[in-house]
Design an enzyme around this catalytic site. Structure first.
Site, PDB file in Angstrom:
ATOM      1  CG  HIS A 121     -15.833  -5.282  -6.312  1.00 54.19           C
ATOM      2  ND1 HIS A 121     -16.912  -4.943  -7.097  1.00 54.19           N
ATOM      3  CD2 HIS A 121     -15.590  -6.587  -6.557  1.00 54.19           C
ATOM      4  CE1 HIS A 121     -17.314  -6.014  -7.779  1.00 54.19           C
ATOM      5  NE2 HIS A 121     -16.519  -7.023  -7.480  1.00 54.19           N
ATOM      6  CB  VAL A 132     -21.168  -6.539  -6.682  1.00 50.57           C
ATOM      7  CG1 VAL A 132     -21.605  -5.326  -5.871  1.00 50.57           C
ATOM      8  CG2 VAL A 132     -21.598  -7.829  -5.992  1.00 50.57           C
TER       9      VAL A 132
HETATM   10  P1  AMP Z   1     -17.516  -9.661  -8.760  1.00 51.17           P
HETATM   11  O1  AMP Z   1     -17.892 -10.945  -9.444  1.00 51.17           O
HETATM   12  O2  AMP Z   1     -16.160  -9.178  -9.153  1.00 51.17           O
HETATM   13  O3  AMP Z   1     -18.593  -8.608  -8.934  1.00 51.17           O
HETATM   14  O4  AMP Z   1     -17.390 -10.010  -7.234  1.00 51.17           O
HETATM   15  C1  AMP Z   1     -18.383  -9.738  -6.282  1.00 51.17           C
HETATM   16  C2  AMP Z   1     -17.934 -10.387  -5.000  1.00 51.17           C
HETATM   17  O5  AMP Z   1     -18.702  -9.858  -3.948  1.00 51.17           O
HETATM   18  C3  AMP Z   1     -18.106 -11.911  -4.974  1.00 51.17           C
HETATM   19  O6  AMP Z   1     -16.851 -12.531  -4.699  1.00 51.17           O
HETATM   20  C4  AMP Z   1     -19.120 -12.120  -3.863  1.00 51.17           C
HETATM   21  O7  AMP Z   1     -18.896 -13.306  -3.120  1.00 51.17           O
HETATM   22  C5  AMP Z   1     -18.937 -10.878  -3.017  1.00 51.17           C
HETATM   23  N1  AMP Z   1     -20.112 -10.487  -2.233  1.00 51.17           N
HETATM   24  C6  AMP Z   1     -21.378 -10.377  -2.662  1.00 51.17           C
HETATM   25  N2  AMP Z   1     -22.179  -9.981  -1.661  1.00 51.17           N
HETATM   26  C7  AMP Z   1     -21.390  -9.830  -0.568  1.00 51.17           C
HETATM   27  C8  AMP Z   1     -21.620  -9.448   0.786  1.00 51.17           C
HETATM   28  N3  AMP Z   1     -22.847  -9.124   1.238  1.00 51.17           N
HETATM   29  N4  AMP Z   1     -20.575  -9.419   1.637  1.00 51.17           N
HETATM   30  C9  AMP Z   1     -19.329  -9.744   1.206  1.00 51.17           C
HETATM   31  N5  AMP Z   1     -19.039 -10.102  -0.055  1.00 51.17           N
HETATM   32  C10 AMP Z   1     -20.059 -10.156  -0.926  1.00 51.17           C
END
Ligand code: AMP
Ligand code: ZN
Length: 113
Positions: free
Chosen positions: A99, A95
């Protein structure tokens, strides 16, 4: 703005928000990788750690402080937890909105990559 985390921050996409203030929001990861898996984000759209400006670098300190507070609230502070930020494709970032992951509630893997 079609960024999923911006949409969570603005309330356009529902999420399990457990903390918010004028700068930051924390919510439960939709696909938790541990019994406790929270995501802490700045409201401001910063695409990745790599694109964090000097002016915004204090945000990281606040994100960590809130993560520590949330770890206490989740009851995992004493046993231990992990904070992680993935940056860029090879860093595992899916994403593109900065974060911080807070993971805990079980003994985590000893490897980081
Ligand atoms: P990253 O791989 O560090 O970009 O982590 C992105 C995280 O966002 C993953 O652990 C996903 O499961 C989480 N994620 C994606 N979409 C959502 C959402 N709508 N609500 C909560 N978490 C999400
Ligand atoms: Zn965003």
């Amino acid at each position: 703005m079609d960024c999923i985390f911006c949409q969570i921050a603005s309330g356009k996409i529902p999420s399990d928000i457990i903390y918010q203030d004028e700068e930051l929001i924390a919510f439960r990861d939709i696909k938790p990788q541990a019994p406790v898996h929270l995501i802490i984000i700045p409201r401001k759209h910063i695409p990745s750690l790599d694109q964090l400006s000097q002016a915004d670098s204090s945000l990281i300190g606040r994100m960590i402080a809130i993560a520590n507070q949330l770890a206490k609230g989740e009851g995992i502070a004493d046993k231990g937890y992990r904070l992680a930020i993935n940056s860029g494709e090879e860093g595992g970032q899916l994403v593109p909105h900065l974060h911080l992951h807070l993971l805990g509630g079980r003994r985590l893997s000893g490897t980081l990559g």
